[in-house]
Design a protein around this motif. Structure first.
Motif, PDB file in Angstrom:
ATOM      1  N   PHE A  38     -33.046  -9.306   2.663  1.00  0.00           N
ATOM      2  CA  PHE A  38     -32.909  -8.264   3.454  1.00  0.00           C
ATOM      3  C   PHE A  38     -32.015  -6.994   3.194  1.00  0.00           C
ATOM      4  N   LYS A  39     -31.245  -7.396   1.934  1.00  0.00           N
ATOM      5  CA  LYS A  39     -30.215  -6.317   1.435  1.00  0.00           C
ATOM      6  C   LYS A  39     -29.153  -6.052   2.745  1.00  0.00           C
ATOM      7  N   TRP A  40     -28.771  -7.107   3.301  1.00  0.00           N
ATOM      8  CA  TRP A  40     -27.805  -6.839   4.242  1.00  0.00           C
ATOM      9  C   TRP A  40     -26.465  -7.439   4.021  1.00  0.00           C
ATOM     10  N   ILE A  67     -30.259 -13.117   4.443  1.00  0.00           N
ATOM     11  CA  ILE A  67     -29.525 -11.914   4.555  1.00  0.00           C
ATOM     12  C   ILE A  67     -29.741 -11.220   3.367  1.00  0.00           C
ATOM     13  N   SER A  78     -22.829  -5.713   5.242  1.00  0.00           N
ATOM     14  CA  SER A  78     -23.115  -4.571   6.277  1.00  0.00           C
ATOM     15  C   SER A  78     -23.069  -5.358   7.536  1.00  0.00           C
ATOM     16  N   TYR A  79     -22.959  -4.411   8.719  1.00  0.00           N
ATOM     17  CA  TYR A  79     -22.806  -5.078  10.039  1.00  0.00           C
ATOM     18  C   TYR A  79     -24.153  -5.836  10.150  1.00  0.00           C
ATOM     19  N   PRO A  80     -25.436  -5.328  10.066  1.00  0.00           N
ATOM     20  CA  PRO A  80     -26.203  -6.290  10.433  1.00  0.00           C
ATOM     21  C   PRO A  80     -26.216  -7.598   9.817  1.00  0.00           C
ATOM     22  N   GLY A  81     -25.686  -8.037   8.669  1.00  0.00           N
ATOM     23  CA  GLY A  81     -25.736  -9.078   8.012  1.00  0.00           C
ATOM     24  C   GLY A  81     -24.498 -10.070   8.839  1.00  0.00           C
TER      25      GLY A  81
END
Length: 274
Positions: free
Chosen positions: A132-134, A129, A137-140
């Protein structure tokens, strides 16, 4: 006959006592919301408040952005629930109805992931994560939980209980896998889908360690992290903490109340033949 009636009565009394012991902490939590600080600190503890004191609720709203936390948890739980239902139903359909080489082996390998503790995969997931620079954040918060071996197992077992004659008749009428999956399998599997949905939503709602690990700002915190923000190092107002707990519990209890029927149907489906 009298002995059997007496035995049943003792069982009901025992179950009632166990039910009271289970429900008492929840009931006390919601009643403590309306207690004054003096009433809450009384000994022996007071159960019923003398008035509807709203100071604890105002204190929670002033100390933490509880509304934002609830929205974050609701968004994350809903997305994870939708993802697991989607991926789980498609994978379960493949393992139940599609023949391919090594199906039994790959299903066993897939199920073996249930024996891997979440703590073992936490660091690799965090590094992924982060790459991915998440972070924060919601994606993380969502992506690592979009697939689950438990959901595949639950739905596959339900799909296998569907009449094979139905599948064969649909194939003879020219129905392909996609149409059979969308228009026959899914509509007939509503109890199992509802069971998985409720289970995944509650699990994600109560998740603590992963949101604590990857979120840094109050704008992305979830409700479980928000409750811990009501405890301070110097002193803690436990009536305020219980008020926050009650606000966090309320959506979960409402979901259980409305989804309990489908949850029980999904868990007991196929338990009785005939």
């Amino acid at each position: 006959m009298k002995r059997r009636t007496l035995s049943n009565g003792l069982v009901y009394i025992l179950l009632s006592m166990i039910g009271v012991c289970i429900l008492y902490p929840i009931l006390y939590t919601f009643l403590a919301v309306f207690m004054t600080p003096d009433e809450f600190s009384q000994y022996p503890p007071k159960i019923v408040p003398s008035e509807l004191y709203m100071g604890s609720l105002h204190a929670v709203l002033d100390l933490i952005p509880v509304g934002r936390f609830i929205v974050n948890s609701f968004i994350v739980s809903t997305l994870v629930m939708a993802g697991q239902v989607l991926t789980g139903s498609m994978a379960a359909y493949a393992f139940a109805f599609i023949s391919f080489k090594g199906k039994a082996f790959w299903f066993a390998v897939f199920m073996s992931t249930l024996m891997i503790p979440w703590e073992v995969t936490m660091i690799p997931n965090f590094l992924l994560i982060k790459s991915f620079k998440w972070l924060d954040s919601y994606p993380g918060l969502v992506v690592p939980f979009l697939a689950s071996a438990f959901g595949v197992f639950l739905l596959r077992q339900f799909f296998l209980q569907l009449p094979k004659e139905l599948f064969e008749a649909a194939r003879m009428d020219g129905c392909g896998h996609i149409r059979y999956f969308l228009y026959i399998t899914l509509p007939l599997s509503k109890p199992a889908l509802a069971t998985l949905s409720v289970y995944v939503f509650l699990n994600t709602w109560n998740m603590y360690l992963w949101p604590l690990l990857i979120t840094n700002t109050a704008q992305m915190r979830t409700v479980q992290i928000g409750i811990s923000m009501l405890q301070f190092q110097d002193s803690t107002a436990w009536n305020v903490v219980l008020c926050g707990v009650a606000l966090v519990l309320l959506p979960s209890l409402l979901l259980i109340m409305f989804g309990l029927k489908y949850l029980v149907r999904g868990l007991t489906a196929g338990a009785v033949k005939g």
